[in-house]
Design an enzyme around this catalytic site. Sequence first.
Site, PDB file in Angstrom:
ATOM      1  N   LYS A 234       0.879  -1.179   0.000  1.00 47.05           N
ATOM      2  CA  LYS A 234       0.000   0.000   0.000  1.00 47.05           C
ATOM      3  C   LYS A 234       0.915   1.227   0.000  1.00 47.05           C
ATOM      4  O   LYS A 234       1.343   1.700   1.040  1.00 47.05           O
ATOM      5  CB  LYS A 234      -0.882  -0.032   1.255  1.00 47.05           C
TER       6      LYS A 234
ATOM      7  N   GLU B   3       8.799   2.460  11.513  1.00 51.27           N
ATOM      8  CA  GLU B   3       9.915   3.352  11.231  1.00 51.27           C
ATOM      9  C   GLU B   3       9.314   4.740  11.075  1.00 51.27           C
ATOM     10  O   GLU B   3       8.581   4.988  10.118  1.00 51.27           O
ATOM     11  CB  GLU B   3      10.593   2.885   9.929  1.00 51.27           C
TER      12      GLU B   3
ATOM     13  N   CYS C 228      13.613  10.975   6.737  1.00 51.28           N
ATOM     14  CA  CYS C 228      13.535  10.756   8.186  1.00 51.28           C
ATOM     15  C   CYS C 228      14.918  10.936   8.806  1.00 51.28           C
ATOM     16  O   CYS C 228      15.037  11.173  10.000  1.00 51.28           O
ATOM     17  CB  CYS C 228      12.914   9.417   8.528  1.00 51.28           C
TER      18      CYS C 228
ATOM     19  N   GLU D 106       9.572  17.400  14.366  1.00 55.97           N
ATOM     20  CA  GLU D 106       9.987  17.116  12.991  1.00 55.97           C
ATOM     21  C   GLU D 106       9.234  18.040  12.027  1.00 55.97           C
ATOM     22  O   GLU D 106       8.008  18.107  12.051  1.00 55.97           O
ATOM     23  CB  GLU D 106       9.682  15.655  12.651  1.00 55.97           C
TER      24      GLU D 106
HETATM   25  P1  ADP Z   1       3.483  11.223   5.868  1.00 48.71           P
HETATM   26  O1  ADP Z   1       3.123  12.319   6.827  1.00 48.71           O
HETATM   27  O2  ADP Z   1       4.938  10.999   5.683  1.00 48.71           O
HETATM   28  O3  ADP Z   1       2.696  11.232   4.592  1.00 48.71           O
HETATM   29  P2  ADP Z   1       1.746   9.186   6.917  1.00 48.71           P
HETATM   30  O4  ADP Z   1       1.986   8.466   8.189  1.00 48.71           O
HETATM   31  O5  ADP Z   1       0.570  10.066   6.816  1.00 48.71           O
HETATM   32  O6  ADP Z   1       3.117   9.917   6.631  1.00 48.71           O
HETATM   33  O7  ADP Z   1       1.669   8.170   5.700  1.00 48.71           O
HETATM   34  C1  ADP Z   1       2.557   7.094   5.496  1.00 48.71           C
HETATM   35  C2  ADP Z   1       1.778   5.934   4.915  1.00 48.71           C
HETATM   36  O8  ADP Z   1       0.793   5.513   5.860  1.00 48.71           O
HETATM   37  C3  ADP Z   1       1.012   6.264   3.632  1.00 48.71           C
HETATM   38  O9  ADP Z   1       1.048   5.148   2.757  1.00 48.71           O
HETATM   39  C4  ADP Z   1      -0.391   6.501   4.135  1.00 48.71           C
HETATM   40  O10 ADP Z   1      -1.375   6.270   3.155  1.00 48.71           O
HETATM   41  C5  ADP Z   1      -0.492   5.469   5.237  1.00 48.71           C
HETATM   42  N1  ADP Z   1      -1.510   5.751   6.281  1.00 48.71           N
HETATM   43  C6  ADP Z   1      -1.997   6.949   6.667  1.00 48.71           C
HETATM   44  N2  ADP Z   1      -2.910   6.799   7.654  1.00 48.71           N
HETATM   45  C7  ADP Z   1      -3.005   5.470   7.908  1.00 48.71           C
HETATM   46  C8  ADP Z   1      -3.761   4.663   8.831  1.00 48.71           C
HETATM   47  N3  ADP Z   1      -4.621   5.194   9.696  1.00 48.71           N
HETATM   48  N4  ADP Z   1      -3.574   3.329   8.805  1.00 48.71           N
HETATM   49  C9  ADP Z   1      -2.686   2.765   7.958  1.00 48.71           C
HETATM   50  N5  ADP Z   1      -1.962   3.469   7.072  1.00 48.71           N
HETATM   51  C10 ADP Z   1      -2.100   4.794   7.028  1.00 48.71           C
END
Ligand code: ADP
Length: 497
Positions: free
Chosen positions: A175, A250, A284, A385
């Site tokens: 995903k 991570e 990161c 961050e």
């Molecule tokens: P960033 O701020 O770096 O975009 P996120 O944590 O929002 O980091 O996103 C990193 C990944 O986690 C993406 O693939 C995003 O679609 C996914 N993601 C965001 N929210 C959720 C959630 N509640 N459960 C699982 N995956 C998620």
Amino acid sequence: MPERFLNYIGGEWTAPSTNDYFENRNPADREDVIGRFPRSGAADVERAVQSARRGFAAWSRTPAPLRGQVLQRVGELLVQKKEEIARAMTREMGKVLPETRGDVQEGIDTAFYAATEGRRLFGRVVPSELRSKWAMSFRRPIGVAGLITPFNFPLAIPTWKTFPALLCGNAVILKPAEDVPHTVHLLVEVLLEAGLPPEVIQLVHGQGSILGRALVEHPDVPVISFTGSTETGSIIGATCGRMHKRLSLEMGGKNAMIVLDDADLDLALDGVLWGAFGTTGQRCTATSRLIVQEKVHDRFLRMVCDRAATLRLGPGLDPTTEVGPLIHAAARDKVAEYVGIAKGEGASVAIGGAVPSDPRLAHGWFYQPTVFAGVTPGMRVEQEEIFGPALSVIRVKDLDEAIRVNNGVPYGLSSALYTRDVNAAFRAMTDLDNGITYVNAPTIGAEAHLPFGGVKQTGNGHREGGWEVYDFYSETKVVYVDYSGTLQRAQIDTYDK
Ligand code: ADP
């Protein structure tokens, strides 16, 4: 009409159950639409899990050396397609071409490393405490691995997770982040071309809050690996804790470079510019704090500002560009918000602190490289961050104070120390509270065959890369074979005979 891309589920490219798509645009030029990608729903995750279970049944029984051969071919194909993938990645993610080439190279290194593990994947044989008895352990595949990846390393991070997961005999559901679906689409094409059996890999595109969540909550996905924000990681951690899943997290960093009075300042200057403004600060491991000893503080700050002010912003495909755009509007707004926060807390904006006025950059999410001076420990720009081209500079008296400042944040991914004093270097290597420390090199630059990860709120103790990641993606099984022909009781008969 822009090209329409599909999910890969059940061994075929397939439309989402929702029949809904989102546009993927170039962050350097928002008029440039790369394609339309599925905004999938939970029903697609369900189909992906059922397919991956079938894929797992066969793949987990394929000998590991043969699994390794598939990854060998994956590496060879990535070598052939390196330039094509790097260009596609720069177009959708924004970082400059040399960096996206490096991103693909990291995938290549990870593939070749994984390929060789197919002929290793060691268990252990140890002496038994009883006579005529063997004691040993070996590795078993686990099941379906749900891999959730961020935008900043569109190819490398998916390969860090996918290749060891596959090598260990698991089936994978990928995903990717909504911002970089095209690069992962290209990766899945490579995996299939290399001969990976179709149902072993599934690709589902869509929103994290719906798809990522459905994947994490699915009872038939026992392994989750996530790279992304600490907030999302905490939500995922709570679910996996409740469901007793194996989880690798991570997350964030607030990495510091320490420059001592005796450092080679020209070397440190090159290091801090690369660490802080490479990938537009969206790593990161980005250097977001610069801790400078007092004697060289003013001079080094001036050197950093002079050079940072000349960094050339532009689209990553332009060979003269040094710093690309941020990934989207919200990421740029966040940097701007921290400029306000820094000023409010009494720090000064030494350079940058604004959206560039150059009309050439008006269609992208560009922001000037920004340096905050007069930052003190505890300020929000020192603790939180920002994930953008912003560097906070902190003055310290000596190495002790530098180590205290480095360690005084909730994160613990990477750190760097510039010095010519070998004793100082070894002290810092021991006492800096991070997963990775660089001596006379910036906070970025991990290599695929060493473990990658951080302490405190950066992670949950697991590592990506290196040997360690193979522990994460395999279950250790222990076997005892007693060929004595009698009942021998461990601990009880061990010493009494
Ligand atoms: P960033 O701020 O770096 O975009 P996120 O944590 O929002 O980091 O996103 C990193 C990944 O986690 C993406 O693939 C995003 O679609 C996914 N993601 C965001 N929210 C959720 C959630 N509640 N459960 C699982 N995956 C998620």
